[in-house]
Design a protein around this motif. Structure first.
Motif, PDB file in Angstrom:
ATOM      1  N   GLU A  19      42.766  46.829  91.931  1.00 26.46           N
ATOM      2  CA  GLU A  19      44.009  45.548  92.418  1.00 26.46           C
ATOM      3  C   GLU A  19      42.947  44.530  93.211  1.00 26.46           C
ATOM      4  OE1 GLU A  19      47.578  46.964  94.082  1.00 26.46           O
ATOM      5  OE2 GLU A  19      46.822  48.831  93.231  1.00 26.46           O
ATOM      6  N   ILE A  20      43.105  43.638  92.962  1.00 29.47           N
ATOM      7  CA  ILE A  20      42.803  42.500  94.329  1.00 29.47           C
ATOM      8  C   ILE A  20      43.807  41.839  94.436  1.00 29.47           C
ATOM      9  CG2 ILE A  20      41.152  40.392  93.410  1.00 29.47           C
ATOM     10  CD1 ILE A  20      39.893  41.955  91.833  1.00 29.47           C
ATOM     11  N   THR A  21      43.550  41.130  95.967  1.00 29.33           N
ATOM     12  CA  THR A  21      43.975  40.165  96.689  1.00 29.33           C
ATOM     13  C   THR A  21      42.687  39.053  96.579  1.00 29.33           C
ATOM     14  OG1 THR A  21      45.364  41.828  97.368  1.00 29.33           O
ATOM     15  CG2 THR A  21      45.468  39.591  98.768  1.00 29.33           C
ATOM     16  N   LEU A  22      43.554  38.056  96.503  1.00 25.69           N
ATOM     17  CA  LEU A  22      42.660  36.135  97.030  1.00 25.69           C
ATOM     18  C   LEU A  22      43.210  35.899  98.173  1.00 25.69           C
ATOM     19  CD1 LEU A  22      42.859  35.111  93.375  1.00 25.69           C
ATOM     20  CD2 LEU A  22      41.378  36.010  93.717  1.00 25.69           C
ATOM     21  N   THR A  23      42.462  34.770  98.004  1.00 23.49           N
ATOM     22  CA  THR A  23      41.957  34.234  99.547  1.00 23.49           C
ATOM     23  C   THR A  23      43.605  33.676  99.660  1.00 23.49           C
ATOM     24  OG1 THR A  23      40.963  32.666  98.861  1.00 23.49           O
ATOM     25  CG2 THR A  23      40.037  34.217 100.794  1.00 23.49           C
ATOM     26  N   GLY A  24      43.803  32.735  98.346  1.00 25.35           N
ATOM     27  CA  GLY A  24      45.125  31.941  98.315  1.00 25.35           C
ATOM     28  C   GLY A  24      45.399  31.816  97.214  1.00 25.35           C
ATOM     29  N   GLN A  25      46.391  31.094  97.012  1.00 21.82           N
ATOM     30  CA  GLN A  25      46.747  30.898  95.292  1.00 21.82           C
ATOM     31  C   GLN A  25      46.812  29.269  95.234  1.00 21.82           C
ATOM     32  OE1 GLN A  25      48.800  33.635  93.262  1.00 21.82           O
ATOM     33  NE2 GLN A  25      47.793  34.771  95.232  1.00 21.82           N
ATOM     34  N   ALA A  26      46.051  28.810  95.288  1.00 16.85           N
ATOM     35  CA  ALA A  26      45.821  26.973  94.559  1.00 16.85           C
ATOM     36  C   ALA A  26      45.196  27.389  93.844  1.00 16.85           C
ATOM     37  CB  ALA A  26      44.782  26.631  95.850  1.00 16.85           C
ATOM     38  N   ASP A  27      45.009  26.953  92.616  1.00 18.88           N
ATOM     39  CA  ASP A  27      45.013  26.707  91.254  1.00 18.88           C
ATOM     40  C   ASP A  27      43.633  26.650  91.243  1.00 18.88           C
ATOM     41  OD1 ASP A  27      47.387  26.399  90.176  1.00 18.88           O
ATOM     42  OD2 ASP A  27      47.400  24.356  89.720  1.00 18.88           O
ATOM     43  N   ASP A  28      42.682  25.960  92.197  1.00 18.94           N
ATOM     44  CA  ASP A  28      41.459  25.983  91.868  1.00 18.94           C
ATOM     45  C   ASP A  28      40.500  27.218  92.110  1.00 18.94           C
ATOM     46  OD1 ASP A  28      42.244  25.853  94.381  1.00 18.94           O
ATOM     47  OD2 ASP A  28      40.728  25.041  95.052  1.00 18.94           O
ATOM     48  N   ILE A  29      41.673  28.034  93.028  1.00 13.22           N
ATOM     49  CA  ILE A  29      41.140  29.715  94.108  1.00 13.22           C
ATOM     50  C   ILE A  29      41.590  30.310  92.464  1.00 13.22           C
ATOM     51  CG2 ILE A  29      41.630  31.086  95.093  1.00 13.22           C
ATOM     52  CD1 ILE A  29      42.197  29.896  97.379  1.00 13.22           C
ATOM     53  N   LEU A  30      42.862  30.374  91.657  1.00 12.87           N
ATOM     54  CA  LEU A  30      42.734  31.020  90.414  1.00 12.87           C
ATOM     55  C   LEU A  30      41.994  30.606  89.359  1.00 12.87           C
ATOM     56  CD1 LEU A  30      47.049  30.510  90.675  1.00 12.87           C
ATOM     57  CD2 LEU A  30      45.768  32.816  91.639  1.00 12.87           C
TER      58      LEU A  30
END
Length: 153
Positions: free
Chosen positions: A71-82
């Motif tokens: 399971e991975i949680t990212l630093t944000g949900q912005a398109d460039d991060i995804l």
């Protein structure tokens, strides 16, 4: 493509169980002529309903007996991060599946490994380098109760 009818569903169910079935055997089992059956299969392939044919391997016999879910949680949900994360994770040959999730984690990965040392290698060389990752939780499957690739049709 026109709608998938009951005959198409029977074709799809049989092909999911045995992708190597001959057209003649498939036609016989669904009570169609071989040419009509072949046309239906071609139509399903051309429409992308059938996206390909594969060999399913026994994980243990290819020395990958352990399944790990990450399971991975990212630093944000912005398109460039995804987008950056998805590009990078696609390049990891050990990852079998990657799902964008709704819930506590942003992504869920499925990985098959030889053992904990093999997972440590994958983690060190690939997972720890994925962009935009804030948190990662790994769970090792103790036993696979059942597995299927067949989608109910």
């Amino acid at each position: 493509m026109t709608e998938i009818d009951a005959i198409d569903r029977r074709i799809l169910a049989l092909l999911q169980k045995d992708g190597r079935i001959t057209n003649a055997e498939l036609a016989q089992r669904i009570h169609l002529s071989a040419s009509a059956c072949h046309r239906r299969v071609q139509r399903l392939e051309e429409a992308g309903v059938i996206s390909g044919y594969v060999a399913l391997l026994d994980q243990r016999k290819v020395q990958r007996p352990t399944t790990v879910f990450v399971e991975i949680t990212l630093t944000g949900q912005a398109d460039d991060i995804l987008d950056a994360f998805e590009r990078a994770v696609r390049a990891i040959p050990d990852v079998l599946e990657c799902h964008l999730m709704a819930g506590t984690a942003d992504y869920l990965l499925k990985i098959v490994v030889e053992d904990t040392d093999d997972f440590a290698r994958i983690h060190r060389q690939h997972l720890s380098r994925l962009p935009g990752v804030r948190q990662m939780h790994s769970s090792f499957a103790l036993r696979t109760v059942f597995r299927t690739t067949a989608i109910p049709v």
